[in-house]
Write a protein that holds these residues in place. Structure first.
Motif, PDB file in Angstrom:
ATOM      1  N   ALA A  27       1.925  34.348 -20.441  1.00  0.00           N
ATOM      2  CA  ALA A  27       2.822  33.825 -19.409  1.00  0.00           C
ATOM      3  C   ALA A  27       3.828  32.863 -20.016  1.00  0.00           C
ATOM      4  O   ALA A  27       3.463  31.959 -20.761  1.00  0.00           O
ATOM      5  N   SER A  28       5.086  33.084 -19.680  1.00  0.00           N
ATOM      6  CA  SER A  28       6.172  32.170 -20.043  1.00  0.00           C
ATOM      7  C   SER A  28       6.730  31.623 -18.735  1.00  0.00           C
ATOM      8  O   SER A  28       7.064  32.395 -17.828  1.00  0.00           O
ATOM      9  N   ILE A  29       6.837  30.291 -18.640  1.00  0.00           N
ATOM     10  CA  ILE A  29       7.144  29.649 -17.360  1.00  0.00           C
ATOM     11  C   ILE A  29       8.126  28.502 -17.561  1.00  0.00           C
ATOM     12  O   ILE A  29       7.995  27.725 -18.504  1.00  0.00           O
ATOM     13  N   ASN A  30       9.091  28.396 -16.644  1.00  0.00           N
ATOM     14  CA  ASN A  30      10.041  27.283 -16.616  1.00  0.00           C
ATOM     15  C   ASN A  30       9.984  26.632 -15.242  1.00  0.00           C
ATOM     16  O   ASN A  30       9.823  27.317 -14.232  1.00  0.00           O
ATOM     17  N   ASP A  31      10.143  25.321 -15.208  1.00  0.00           N
ATOM     18  CA  ASP A  31      10.059  24.565 -13.956  1.00  0.00           C
ATOM     19  C   ASP A  31      11.425  24.015 -13.575  1.00  0.00           C
ATOM     20  O   ASP A  31      12.174  23.542 -14.430  1.00  0.00           O
ATOM     21  N   LEU A  32      11.706  24.057 -12.276  1.00  0.00           N
ATOM     22  CA  LEU A  32      12.937  23.503 -11.729  1.00  0.00           C
ATOM     23  C   LEU A  32      12.569  22.554 -10.597  1.00  0.00           C
ATOM     24  O   LEU A  32      11.884  22.964  -9.644  1.00  0.00           O
ATOM     25  N   ALA A  33      12.985  21.299 -10.705  1.00  0.00           N
ATOM     26  CA  ALA A  33      12.773  20.362  -9.602  1.00  0.00           C
ATOM     27  C   ALA A  33      13.670  20.783  -8.445  1.00  0.00           C
ATOM     28  O   ALA A  33      14.836  21.126  -8.639  1.00  0.00           O
ATOM     29  N   ILE A  34      13.116  20.802  -7.234  1.00  0.00           N
ATOM     30  CA  ILE A  34      13.882  21.170  -6.042  1.00  0.00           C
ATOM     31  C   ILE A  34      13.617  20.144  -4.943  1.00  0.00           C
ATOM     32  O   ILE A  34      12.581  19.479  -4.937  1.00  0.00           O
ATOM     33  N   ALA A  35      14.565  20.037  -4.023  1.00  0.00           N
ATOM     34  CA  ALA A  35      14.349  19.220  -2.830  1.00  0.00           C
ATOM     35  C   ALA A  35      13.442  19.986  -1.881  1.00  0.00           C
ATOM     36  O   ALA A  35      13.464  21.231  -1.852  1.00  0.00           O
ATOM     37  N   GLU A  36      12.659  19.283  -1.118  1.00  0.00           N
ATOM     38  CA  GLU A  36      11.780  19.957  -0.160  1.00  0.00           C
ATOM     39  C   GLU A  36      12.589  20.867   0.766  1.00  0.00           C
ATOM     40  O   GLU A  36      12.142  21.962   1.120  1.00  0.00           O
ATOM     41  N   ALA A  37      13.797  20.464   1.123  1.00  0.00           N
ATOM     42  CA  ALA A  37      14.655  21.268   1.995  1.00  0.00           C
ATOM     43  C   ALA A  37      15.083  22.581   1.342  1.00  0.00           C
ATOM     44  O   ALA A  37      15.502  23.511   2.043  1.00  0.00           O
ATOM     45  N   ASP A  38      14.991  22.673   0.024  1.00  0.00           N
ATOM     46  CA  ASP A  38      15.396  23.887  -0.687  1.00  0.00           C
ATOM     47  C   ASP A  38      14.247  24.870  -0.895  1.00  0.00           C
ATOM     48  O   ASP A  38      14.437  25.924  -1.520  1.00  0.00           O
ATOM     49  N   ARG A  39      13.087  24.551  -0.387  1.00  0.00           N
ATOM     50  CA  ARG A  39      11.958  25.477  -0.510  1.00  0.00           C
ATOM     51  C   ARG A  39      12.259  26.796   0.179  1.00  0.00           C
ATOM     52  O   ARG A  39      12.911  26.832   1.218  1.00  0.00           O
ATOM     53  N   LEU A  40      11.753  27.878  -0.405  1.00  0.00           N
ATOM     54  CA  LEU A  40      11.937  29.217   0.154  1.00  0.00           C
ATOM     55  C   LEU A  40      10.623  29.874   0.564  1.00  0.00           C
ATOM     56  O   LEU A  40      10.629  30.883   1.255  1.00  0.00           O
ATOM     57  N   PHE A  41       9.511  29.330   0.112  1.00  0.00           N
ATOM     58  CA  PHE A  41       8.198  29.929   0.354  1.00  0.00           C
ATOM     59  C   PHE A  41       7.516  29.140   1.463  1.00  0.00           C
ATOM     60  O   PHE A  41       7.103  27.991   1.248  1.00  0.00           O
ATOM     61  N   HIS A  42       7.391  29.759   2.622  1.00  0.00           N
ATOM     62  CA  HIS A  42       6.826  29.062   3.784  1.00  0.00           C
ATOM     63  C   HIS A  42       5.744  29.913   4.430  1.00  0.00           C
ATOM     64  O   HIS A  42       6.036  30.803   5.223  1.00  0.00           O
ATOM     65  N   TRP A  43       4.511  29.654   4.057  1.00  0.00           N
ATOM     66  CA  TRP A  43       3.368  30.269   4.726  1.00  0.00           C
ATOM     67  C   TRP A  43       2.169  29.359   4.498  1.00  0.00           C
ATOM     68  O   TRP A  43       2.145  28.587   3.557  1.00  0.00           O
ATOM     69  N   PRO A  44       1.173  29.436   5.362  1.00  0.00           N
ATOM     70  CA  PRO A  44      -0.027  28.606   5.161  1.00  0.00           C
ATOM     71  C   PRO A  44      -0.771  29.046   3.904  1.00  0.00           C
ATOM     72  O   PRO A  44      -0.573  30.161   3.416  1.00  0.00           O
ATOM     73  N   GLN A  45      -1.639  28.179   3.405  1.00  0.00           N
ATOM     74  CA  GLN A  45      -2.404  28.523   2.206  1.00  0.00           C
ATOM     75  C   GLN A  45      -3.066  29.881   2.386  1.00  0.00           C
ATOM     76  O   GLN A  45      -3.578  30.207   3.436  1.00  0.00           O
ATOM     77  N   GLY A  46      -3.033  30.663   1.316  1.00  0.00           N
ATOM     78  CA  GLY A  46      -3.647  31.982   1.335  1.00  0.00           C
ATOM     79  C   GLY A  46      -2.621  33.062   1.073  1.00  0.00           C
ATOM     80  O   GLY A  46      -1.543  32.822   0.520  1.00  0.00           O
ATOM     81  N   ARG A  47      -2.948  34.266   1.498  1.00  0.00           N
ATOM     82  CA  ARG A  47      -2.136  35.447   1.229  1.00  0.00           C
ATOM     83  C   ARG A  47      -0.744  35.312   1.832  1.00  0.00           C
ATOM     84  O   ARG A  47      -0.590  34.885   2.975  1.00  0.00           O
ATOM     85  N   ARG A  48       0.259  35.695   1.037  1.00  0.00           N
ATOM     86  CA  ARG A  48       1.635  35.739   1.546  1.00  0.00           C
ATOM     87  C   ARG A  48       1.711  36.819   2.618  1.00  0.00           C
ATOM     88  O   ARG A  48       1.284  37.950   2.400  1.00  0.00           O
ATOM     89  N   PRO A  49       2.247  36.486   3.800  1.00  0.00           N
ATOM     90  CA  PRO A  49       2.355  37.499   4.854  1.00  0.00           C
ATOM     91  C   PRO A  49       3.202  38.689   4.395  1.00  0.00           C
ATOM     92  O   PRO A  49       4.164  38.532   3.632  1.00  0.00           O
TER      93      PRO A  49
END
Length: 155
Positions: free
Chosen positions: A122-144
């Motif tokens: 695995a190769s991974i890069n991190d980007l700091a984002i504002a909470e308002a810029d989040r795109l992933f919105h689901w409760p813990q567990g499987r992505r709908p």
């Protein structure tokens, strides 16, 4: 003998199924459960960490999800052939101070005949984002199933 279908050699459909099962497992944030998808002697390179075997996988994932809170992951098939699959992924999480990050990366996987992953790079890069810029919105567990994937989100 432990088995984890689908089994290689992969076609497009079984590769996509394998990727989604991996995503679902990691979104459970259950290190013991996730470790069962890997062979007893599985080897990983994850960023600068080198992990060998299920016991180390459980320890690695436990530490990871203690740091990366509200973790949500999306994986997408990139390429496949024989007993190998390549994916690209992104996940969002925040640290203990509430600072959000989107982490992007690529993974190369190799499987044994029983469908267990024996190698993960695995190769991974991190980007700091504002909470308002989040795109992933689901409760813990499987992505709908109706939540957009990486390509549809423009990632």
């Amino acid at each position: 003998m432990e088995q984890r279908p689908p089994y290689p050699p992969f076609d497009r459909q079984t590769a996509i199924e394998k990727v989604r099962k991996a995503e679902d497992g990691w979104n459970s944030r259950d290190p013991q459960k996730v470790s069962l998808a890997y062979s007893i002697d599985s080897r990983w390179r994850n960023r600068t960490d080198f992990v060998s075997g299920r016991e180390e996988i459980v320890g690695f994932l436990t530490r990871k999800w203690e740091r990366e809170l509200e973790y949500g992951l999306i994986k997408e098939l990139w390429a496949f052939g024989g007993n190998r699959i390549a994916v690209r992924f992104a996940y969002e999480s925040h640290d203990s101070t509430g600072k959000w990050f989107r982490s992007y990366g690529n993974e190369n996987w190799k499987f044994n005949e029983n469908g267990l992953m024996t190698v993960r790079h695995a190769s991974i890069n991190d980007l700091a984002i504002a909470e308002a810029d989040r795109l992933f919105h689901w409760p813990q567990g499987r992505r709908p199933d109706d939540h957009l994937g990486l390509s549809d989100l423009g990632l």
